[in-house]
Design a protein around this motif. Structure first.
Motif, short mmCIF file in Angstrom:
data_model
loop_
_atom_site.label_atom_id
_atom_site.label_comp_id
_atom_site.label_asym_id
_atom_site.label_seq_id
_atom_site.Cartn_x
_atom_site.Cartn_y
_atom_site.Cartn_z
N LEU A 35 8.62 -2.16 -16.50
CA LEU A 35 8.70 -0.98 -15.31
C LEU A 35 7.98 0.20 -15.64
N THR A 36 6.96 0.39 -14.77
CA THR A 36 6.07 1.35 -14.79
C THR A 36 5.95 2.37 -13.63
N ALA A 37 6.02 3.52 -13.69
CA ALA A 37 6.20 4.43 -12.59
C ALA A 37 5.53 5.78 -12.94
N GLN A 38 4.94 6.50 -11.95
CA GLN A 38 4.32 7.60 -12.22
C GLN A 38 5.59 8.88 -12.25
N SER A 39 6.62 8.83 -11.49
CA SER A 39 7.48 9.85 -11.53
C SER A 39 8.69 9.70 -12.12
N ILE A 73 7.73 -4.55 -12.29
CA ILE A 73 7.60 -3.56 -11.09
C ILE A 73 6.82 -2.19 -11.51
N THR A 74 5.94 -1.89 -10.48
CA THR A 74 5.05 -0.88 -10.71
C THR A 74 4.96 0.03 -9.47
N ALA A 75 5.36 1.48 -9.43
CA ALA A 75 5.26 2.48 -8.50
C ALA A 75 4.13 3.33 -9.09
N THR A 76 2.93 3.14 -8.52
CA THR A 76 1.59 3.65 -8.94
C THR A 76 2.02 5.25 -8.99
N THR A 77 2.31 5.72 -7.63
CA THR A 77 2.31 7.33 -7.47
C THR A 77 3.73 7.48 -7.09
N GLY A 78 4.72 6.76 -7.53
CA GLY A 78 6.13 7.30 -7.20
C GLY A 78 7.14 6.73 -8.45
N GLY A 79 8.29 6.70 -7.84
CA GLY A 79 9.38 6.22 -8.91
C GLY A 79 9.90 4.75 -8.70
N GLY A 106 0.72 -1.18 0.08
CA GLY A 106 -0.16 0.05 0.04
C GLY A 106 0.88 1.17 -0.12
N ASN A 107 2.12 1.07 0.35
CA ASN A 107 3.12 2.32 0.42
C ASN A 107 4.21 2.09 -0.21
N THR A 108 5.38 2.67 0.09
CA THR A 108 6.59 2.54 -0.29
C THR A 108 7.20 1.08 -0.23
N MET A 109 8.01 0.51 -1.20
CA MET A 109 8.38 -0.93 -1.03
C MET A 109 9.97 -0.91 -1.26
N THR A 110 10.82 -1.36 -0.38
CA THR A 110 12.12 -1.49 -0.57
C THR A 110 12.53 -3.02 -0.84
N ALA A 111 12.82 -3.43 -1.98
CA ALA A 111 13.10 -4.72 -2.60
C ALA A 111 14.59 -5.00 -2.62
N THR A 112 15.18 -5.37 -1.40
CA THR A 112 16.59 -5.46 -1.01
C THR A 112 17.07 -6.43 -1.90
N ASN A 139 8.12 -18.56 -13.56
CA ASN A 139 8.51 -18.05 -12.22
C ASN A 139 8.75 -16.78 -12.36
N ASP A 140 7.83 -15.70 -12.80
CA ASP A 140 8.02 -14.41 -12.84
C ASP A 140 7.88 -13.86 -11.29
N ILE A 141 8.21 -12.37 -11.50
CA ILE A 141 8.17 -11.69 -10.38
C ILE A 141 7.45 -10.35 -10.57
N THR A 142 6.37 -10.12 -9.64
CA THR A 142 5.46 -8.90 -9.80
C THR A 142 5.59 -8.32 -8.64
N LEU A 143 6.13 -6.89 -8.53
CA LEU A 143 6.06 -6.14 -7.28
C LEU A 143 5.23 -4.74 -7.91
N GLN A 144 4.49 -4.41 -6.66
CA GLN A 144 3.65 -3.12 -6.88
C GLN A 144 3.46 -2.42 -5.70
N ALA A 145 3.80 -1.23 -5.81
CA ALA A 145 3.62 -0.33 -4.53
C ALA A 145 2.31 0.76 -5.15
N ALA A 146 1.46 0.87 -4.22
CA ALA A 146 0.26 1.72 -4.56
C ALA A 146 0.54 3.18 -4.49
N ALA A 147 1.53 3.33 -3.38
CA ALA A 147 1.75 4.68 -3.14
C ALA A 147 3.29 4.72 -2.87
N GLY A 148 4.12 5.67 -3.08
CA GLY A 148 5.43 5.89 -3.06
C GLY A 148 6.20 5.18 -3.90
#
Length: 168
Positions: free
Chosen positions: A89-93, A63-69, A19-25, A36-45
């Motif tokens: 790779l999809t990002a807003q900013s 990887i999607t950052a809906t409202t961030g980078g 729901g917020n910022t994601m750190t994928a270390t 064996n695909d990987i899907t990561l999405q942050a709704a905000a941040g």
């Protein structure tokens, strides 16, 4: 916010929504297979990327950052941050960051890149080997992609006609 410190699967896909910022270390699908695909999405941040690895031959990464980078979480390194066959790779900013020294790129190892910035923002990627730019676009920003080998640019667009929106 969520930190993915060490998320691995031996044989399977990985899907994580935040729901917020994601750190994928460290996120890895160990068996390089098309299922064996990987899907990561942050709704905000932002999505800060250390290493996301689906394999270099068959595993895809989205990887999607809906409202961030989408940015390099370990900035100024030369290690591949996102590894996969096809990367979406999809990002807003922004994808990558601006840096006069050239150190703020998102580092990739991929066969195909599909990269979109859905608002004003740049794209800055350093690809380790040959790559096809299948669909790379930003609404209003510059696009910088370096490749370690042959680059095939199929569709690359910065939609706003502005002197600062160079494509290199």
């Amino acid at each position: 916010a969520v930190t993915l410190a060490d998320v691995d699967t031996f044989d399977g896909s990985i899907t994580i929504d935040s729901g917020n910022t994601m750190t994928a270390t460290d996120v890895e699908s160990i068996t390089d297979h098309d299922d064996n695909d990987i899907t990561l999405q942050a709704a905000a941040g932002n999505v800060l990327v250390g290493v996301v690895n689906a394999g270099v031959n068959d595993g895809d990464v989205s990887i999607t950052a809906t409202t961030g980078g989408i940015v390099d979480g370990t900035a100024d390194d030369a290690v591949a941050d996102v590894i996969g066959d096809d990367l979406v790779l999809t990002a807003q900013s922004a994808v990558g960051e601006a840096d006069a020294s050239g150190n703020a790129s998102l580092d990739t190892t991929a066969d195909t890149l599909d990269v979109s910035v859905t608002a004003a923002g740049l794209i800055n990627i350093d690809e380790t080997d040959a790559v096809t730019l299948a669909d790379v676009d930003t609404i209003n920003g510059s696009i910088t992609i370096d490749s370690g080998n042959t680059m095939i640019a199929t569709d690359v667009v910065s939609s706003t006609d502005n002197d600062a929106n160079d494509i290199t």
